[in-house]
Write a protein that holds these residues in place. Structure first.
Motif, PDB file in Angstrom:
ATOM      1  N   LYS A   1     -40.854 -87.821  25.361  1.00  0.00           N
ATOM      2  CA  LYS A   1     -41.099 -87.743  23.919  1.00  0.00           C
ATOM      3  C   LYS A   1     -40.787 -86.336  23.429  1.00  0.00           C
ATOM      4  O   LYS A   1     -40.660 -85.397  24.212  1.00  0.00           O
ATOM      5  CB  LYS A   1     -42.523 -88.144  23.580  1.00  0.00           C
ATOM      6  N   ILE A   2     -40.683 -86.203  22.129  1.00  0.00           N
ATOM      7  CA  ILE A   2     -40.440 -84.900  21.508  1.00  0.00           C
ATOM      8  C   ILE A   2     -41.794 -84.231  21.332  1.00  0.00           C
ATOM      9  O   ILE A   2     -42.747 -84.850  20.879  1.00  0.00           O
ATOM     10  CB  ILE A   2     -39.739 -85.061  20.140  1.00  0.00           C
ATOM     11  N   SER A   3     -41.872 -82.965  21.731  1.00  0.00           N
ATOM     12  CA  SER A   3     -43.120 -82.230  21.549  1.00  0.00           C
ATOM     13  C   SER A   3     -43.080 -81.495  20.214  1.00  0.00           C
ATOM     14  O   SER A   3     -42.067 -81.508  19.517  1.00  0.00           O
ATOM     15  CB  SER A   3     -43.309 -81.226  22.691  1.00  0.00           C
ATOM     16  N   THR A   4     -44.137 -80.829  19.902  1.00  0.00           N
ATOM     17  CA  THR A   4     -44.176 -79.974  18.711  1.00  0.00           C
ATOM     18  C   THR A   4     -43.920 -78.522  19.086  1.00  0.00           C
ATOM     19  O   THR A   4     -43.952 -77.643  18.231  1.00  0.00           O
ATOM     20  CB  THR A   4     -45.535 -80.084  17.999  1.00  0.00           C
ATOM     21  N   VAL A   5     -43.659 -78.274  20.371  1.00  0.00           N
ATOM     22  CA  VAL A   5     -43.446 -76.910  20.863  1.00  0.00           C
ATOM     23  C   VAL A   5     -42.036 -76.446  20.505  1.00  0.00           C
ATOM     24  O   VAL A   5     -41.047 -77.087  20.867  1.00  0.00           O
ATOM     25  CB  VAL A   5     -43.672 -76.824  22.388  1.00  0.00           C
ATOM     26  N   LYS A   6     -41.974 -75.333  19.808  1.00  0.00           N
ATOM     27  CA  LYS A   6     -40.694 -74.711  19.441  1.00  0.00           C
ATOM     28  C   LYS A   6     -40.533 -73.470  20.324  1.00  0.00           C
ATOM     29  O   LYS A   6     -41.338 -72.552  20.241  1.00  0.00           O
ATOM     30  CB  LYS A   6     -40.689 -74.335  17.966  1.00  0.00           C
ATOM     31  N   PRO A   7     -39.509 -73.437  21.184  1.00  0.00           N
ATOM     32  CA  PRO A   7     -39.349 -72.300  22.091  1.00  0.00           C
ATOM     33  C   PRO A   7     -38.969 -71.029  21.346  1.00  0.00           C
ATOM     34  O   PRO A   7     -38.331 -71.078  20.298  1.00  0.00           O
ATOM     35  CB  PRO A   7     -38.230 -72.734  23.034  1.00  0.00           C
ATOM     36  N   GLU A   8     -39.381 -69.906  21.921  1.00  0.00           N
ATOM     37  CA  GLU A   8     -38.987 -68.625  21.330  1.00  0.00           C
ATOM     38  C   GLU A   8     -37.483 -68.446  21.474  1.00  0.00           C
ATOM     39  O   GLU A   8     -36.832 -69.141  22.261  1.00  0.00           O
ATOM     40  CB  GLU A   8     -39.746 -67.479  22.001  1.00  0.00           C
TER      41      GLU A   8
ATOM     42  N   GLY B   1     -44.608 -71.721  23.171  1.00  0.00           N
ATOM     43  CA  GLY B   1     -43.167 -71.557  23.056  1.00  0.00           C
ATOM     44  C   GLY B   1     -42.586 -70.446  23.914  1.00  0.00           C
ATOM     45  O   GLY B   1     -41.367 -70.288  23.970  1.00  0.00           O
ATOM     46  N   SER B   2     -43.442 -69.671  24.578  1.00  0.00           N
ATOM     47  CA  SER B   2     -42.916 -68.614  25.447  1.00  0.00           C
ATOM     48  C   SER B   2     -42.362 -69.249  26.726  1.00  0.00           C
ATOM     49  O   SER B   2     -42.757 -70.350  27.119  1.00  0.00           O
ATOM     50  CB  SER B   2     -43.997 -67.588  25.778  1.00  0.00           C
ATOM     51  N   PHE B   3     -41.450 -68.544  27.354  1.00  0.00           N
ATOM     52  CA  PHE B   3     -40.766 -69.082  28.523  1.00  0.00           C
ATOM     53  C   PHE B   3     -41.579 -68.863  29.793  1.00  0.00           C
ATOM     54  O   PHE B   3     -42.160 -67.808  29.995  1.00  0.00           O
ATOM     55  CB  PHE B   3     -39.396 -68.433  28.693  1.00  0.00           C
ATOM     56  N   VAL B   4     -41.579 -69.875  30.635  1.00  0.00           N
ATOM     57  CA  VAL B   4     -42.212 -69.768  31.951  1.00  0.00           C
ATOM     58  C   VAL B   4     -41.139 -69.466  32.981  1.00  0.00           C
ATOM     59  O   VAL B   4     -41.198 -68.472  33.682  1.00  0.00           O
ATOM     60  CB  VAL B   4     -42.972 -71.066  32.320  1.00  0.00           C
ATOM     61  N   VAL B   5     -40.132 -70.347  33.039  1.00  0.00           N
ATOM     62  CA  VAL B   5     -39.080 -70.183  34.038  1.00  0.00           C
ATOM     63  C   VAL B   5     -37.838 -70.976  33.607  1.00  0.00           C
ATOM     64  O   VAL B   5     -37.951 -72.075  33.074  1.00  0.00           O
ATOM     65  CB  VAL B   5     -39.579 -70.625  35.443  1.00  0.00           C
ATOM     66  N   PRO B   6     -36.661 -70.416  33.829  1.00  0.00           N
ATOM     67  CA  PRO B   6     -35.435 -71.160  33.560  1.00  0.00           C
ATOM     68  C   PRO B   6     -35.028 -71.974  34.788  1.00  0.00           C
ATOM     69  O   PRO B   6     -35.542 -71.756  35.885  1.00  0.00           O
ATOM     70  CB  PRO B   6     -34.418 -70.044  33.305  1.00  0.00           C
TER      71      PRO B   6
END
Length: 93
Positions: free
Chosen positions: A63-70, A43-48
């Motif tokens: 598809k929808i992932s299970t990853v919830k961004p910070e 969930g951490s950011f790589v790049v905007p």
């Protein structure tokens, strides 16, 4: 599903979207200066500022992932905004 359907469903739960053909790539669309943010699996950011290509926009394997961004902080938004302005000021090679 198409990208629009994936975004609408993912936004309800605050999750990222991904493509079956792009495993380990997670995208979090926003209306802010970060535009679409690429996230890591934690969930951490790589790049905007990811800008989809035509093949991404017309793909049907989203598809929808299970990853919830910070949570996006004010300092991140400020840094992204500053970086964007600086990049716009640069003269092309």
């Amino acid at each position: 599903m198409n990208i629009r359907e994936a975004i609408l469903q993912a936004k309800k739960d605050g999750l990222c979207i991904t493509r079956k053909s792009m495993p380990n790539s997670y995208f979090y669309p926003t209306n802010g200066v970060g535009r679409t943010i690429i996230c890591r699996e934690n969930g951490s950011f790589v790049v905007p500022g990811w800008e989809p290509q035509l093949n991404d926009l017309i793909a049907t394997d989203w598809k929808i992932s299970t990853v919830k961004p910070e949570k996006i902080t004010d300092s991140q938004l400020e840094r992204w905004s500053t970086d964007m302005i600086e990049n716009l000021k640069k003269k092309p090679d």
